[in-house]
Motif scaffolding. Structure first.
Motif, short mmCIF file in Angstrom:
data_model
loop_
_atom_site.label_atom_id
_atom_site.label_comp_id
_atom_site.label_asym_id
_atom_site.label_seq_id
_atom_site.Cartn_x
_atom_site.Cartn_y
_atom_site.Cartn_z
N LEU A 129 0.85 -1.20 0.00
CA LEU A 129 0.00 0.00 0.00
C LEU A 129 0.88 1.25 0.00
O LEU A 129 1.86 1.33 0.75
CB LEU A 129 -0.96 0.06 1.20
CG LEU A 129 -1.89 1.27 1.35
CD1 LEU A 129 -3.23 0.87 2.01
CD2 LEU A 129 -1.25 2.40 2.14
N HIS A 134 -2.71 -0.21 -4.07
CA HIS A 134 -2.74 -1.25 -3.04
C HIS A 134 -2.90 -2.59 -3.77
O HIS A 134 -3.93 -3.25 -3.68
CB HIS A 134 -3.91 -0.99 -2.09
CG HIS A 134 -3.87 -1.75 -0.81
ND1 HIS A 134 -2.83 -2.58 -0.45
CD2 HIS A 134 -4.77 -1.83 0.21
CE1 HIS A 134 -3.08 -3.12 0.73
NE2 HIS A 134 -4.24 -2.69 1.15
N ASN A 165 -9.13 6.58 -4.85
CA ASN A 165 -7.86 6.48 -4.11
C ASN A 165 -7.02 5.30 -4.58
O ASN A 165 -7.27 4.70 -5.63
CB ASN A 165 -8.18 6.40 -2.61
CG ASN A 165 -9.02 5.17 -2.26
OD1 ASN A 165 -9.15 4.25 -3.07
ND2 ASN A 165 -9.57 5.13 -1.06
N ASN A 166 -6.03 4.97 -3.73
CA ASN A 166 -5.12 3.86 -4.01
C ASN A 166 -5.84 2.54 -4.31
O ASN A 166 -5.47 1.80 -5.22
CB ASN A 166 -4.13 3.69 -2.84
CG ASN A 166 -4.79 3.72 -1.46
OD1 ASN A 166 -6.01 3.74 -1.32
ND2 ASN A 166 -3.95 3.71 -0.41
N VAL A 167 -6.88 2.25 -3.52
CA VAL A 167 -7.60 0.99 -3.71
C VAL A 167 -8.32 1.01 -5.05
O VAL A 167 -8.25 0.03 -5.83
CB VAL A 167 -8.58 0.75 -2.53
CG1 VAL A 167 -9.56 -0.38 -2.84
CG2 VAL A 167 -7.78 0.41 -1.27
N ASP A 230 -14.51 1.78 0.06
CA ASP A 230 -13.33 1.93 0.91
C ASP A 230 -13.56 3.18 1.75
O ASP A 230 -14.51 3.94 1.52
CB ASP A 230 -12.08 2.07 -0.01
CG ASP A 230 -10.77 2.18 0.79
OD1 ASP A 230 -10.73 1.71 1.94
OD2 ASP A 230 -9.80 2.74 0.25
N VAL A 231 -12.66 3.40 2.68
CA VAL A 231 -12.80 4.56 3.57
C VAL A 231 -12.84 5.87 2.79
O VAL A 231 -12.29 5.97 1.69
CB VAL A 231 -11.63 4.62 4.59
CG1 VAL A 231 -11.69 3.43 5.52
CG2 VAL A 231 -10.28 4.69 3.87
N SER A 234 -8.38 8.27 3.74
CA SER A 234 -7.29 7.30 3.77
C SER A 234 -6.18 7.77 4.70
O SER A 234 -6.09 8.96 5.04
CB SER A 234 -6.71 7.14 2.36
OG SER A 234 -7.55 6.35 1.57
N MET A 235 -5.30 6.83 5.06
CA MET A 235 -4.14 7.17 5.88
C MET A 235 -3.29 8.20 5.13
O MET A 235 -2.94 7.98 3.97
CB MET A 235 -3.32 5.90 6.16
CG MET A 235 -4.04 4.91 7.04
SD MET A 235 -3.09 3.40 7.33
CE MET A 235 -3.42 2.46 5.83
N PRO A 272 -10.01 -1.37 7.02
CA PRO A 272 -11.02 -1.22 8.07
C PRO A 272 -12.23 -0.41 7.58
O PRO A 272 -12.07 0.53 6.81
CB PRO A 272 -10.28 -0.45 9.17
CG PRO A 272 -9.25 0.35 8.43
CD PRO A 272 -8.83 -0.50 7.28
N1 NVA Z 1 -7.48 3.68 1.14
C1 NVA Z 1 -7.16 3.20 2.46
C2 NVA Z 1 -6.94 1.72 2.44
C3 NVA Z 1 -6.69 1.11 3.80
C4 NVA Z 1 -6.39 -0.34 3.72
C5 NVA Z 1 -5.91 3.91 2.98
O1 NVA Z 1 -4.98 4.14 2.21
O2 NVA Z 1 -5.88 4.25 4.17
#
Ligand code: NVA
Ligand code: CP
Length: 327
Positions: A129, A134, A165-167, A230-231, A234-235, A272
């Motif tokens: 990630l 990811h 996002n990444n996902v 997804d969230v 993101s982080m 999560p």
């Molecule tokens: N898009 C989220 C995925 C968490 C697994 C993040 O980057 O925080």
């Protein structure tokens, strides 16, 4: 010295696009074998460093268990445990780690650091990630859908509802690579990177998958075979949390949105989850949710990925003896 020339890395799911069908079949075989007590210890003696700049529950645990199942030894570091966290460069970290381990699994804030680590490592680097992709998550997601759709991905449509996002980036590329059509509904400010959308569209042109974007969750969900979210934060995006909460209103997977999909549609979330935001309790805990199998499948997917990237004979053994150790 690096033994075998340049290492192959997994920084983007595009790096394994042609291998995905084989990886999914192998992951499924390993999953079935594990139920019978066969851990598929096909990479004995391999040492794998796991460097995590961000928290993780699933990715860390599934990688550690996967390495152990394969017969190897995982070594976990958060960056605060490493000199990397005190200013040693990513490049120097790559050079040093390559002298000890057989592969490096890296969760990074910046994709550019992922690329930098790979550029200076003589062992495979696997992206766990970053802010762009990811990839390992999506191997597990496709495995989860393949188990439910034994006739394959052709003719199926996945609707992603939420942040570009990444996902979503890895999902766009991974779905297109296996011939699964995808429609993504995002608020206008949170669309996926157009270069990734373009690359996914090009991949899909070869496999028969279509890629489309909308701002309407209802339009995306209508008649879909699966919904994915997804969230919203993101982080690394925490500073934007308030603006994001406003922008993503209406992008929740709830019973009404699920009712617009096919009656046998599945719901995925990489977790999560923030229950009550991007997904309701009712859907998460309901009969159409595939999220727990999806989380479990991280383990089986990681094993197939690691098996593909790790040498059958660990580098250290080859360096000492010049040949495979006697069994
Ligand atoms: N898009 C989220 C995925 C968490 C697994 C993040 O980057 O925080
Ligand atoms: N889905 C996922 O990557 O979860 P973790 O952040 O817990 O690893």
């Amino acid at each position: 010295m690096p033994p075998d020339g340049p290492a192959r890395h997994l920084l983007s799911i595009s790096d394994i696009a042609p291998d995905l069908p084989g990886l999914l079949d192998r992951a499924l075989a390993m999953k079935r074998a594990r139920v019978r007590g066969d851990l598929s210890a096909t990479r004995p003696g391999n040492r794998v460093a796991l460097i995590f700049e961000k928290p993780s529950t699933r990715t860390r645990t599934s990688f550690e268990v996967a390495v152990a199942d394969l017969g190897g030894h995982p070594i976990y570091y958060s960056t605060k445990d490493m000199q990397l966290g005190r200013g040693e460069t990513v490049a120097d970290t790559a050079r040093v780690m390559s002298r000890y381990v057989d592969a490096i699994v890296y969760r990074a804030f910046k994709h550019t650091d992922e690329v930098d680590l790979a550029a200076h490592a003589s062992v495979p680097v696997i992206n766990a990630l970053d802010d762009r992709e990811h990839p390992c998550q999506i191997v597990a997601d496709l495995l989860t859908l393949q188990e439910r759709w034994p006739k394959g991905f052709a003719g199926r449509r996945l609707a992603y509802i939420g942040d570009g996002n990444n996902v979503l980036h890895s999902l766009l590329l991974g779905a297109a690579a296996v011939g699964l059509s995808l429609v993504a509904a995002t608020p206008p400010k949170y669309r996926p990177d157009p270069t990734i959308v373009g690359a996914a569209t090009a991949l899909g042109a070869r496999t028969g998958a279509t890629v489309s974007l909308t701002e309407s969750p209802a339009e995306a969900a209508k008649g879909a075979d699966a919904l994915y979210t997804d969230v919203w934060v993101s982080m690394g995006d925490e500073a934007e949390a308030e603006a994001r909460m406003r922008a993503f209103q209406g992008f929740q997977i709830n019973a009404a949105l699920l009712a617009a999909a096919k009656p046998d549609a599945w719901v995925l979330h990489d977790l999560p989850a923030h229950r009550g935001l991007e997904i309701t309790d009712e859907v998460m805990d309901g009969p159409r949710a595939a999220v727990w199998d999806q989380a479990e499948n991280r383990l089986h997917a990681q094993k197939a990925i690691l098996e593909a990237f790790l040498p059958s004979v660990p580098r250290g053994a080859r360096r000492r003896t010049g040949r495979a150790p006697k069994r």
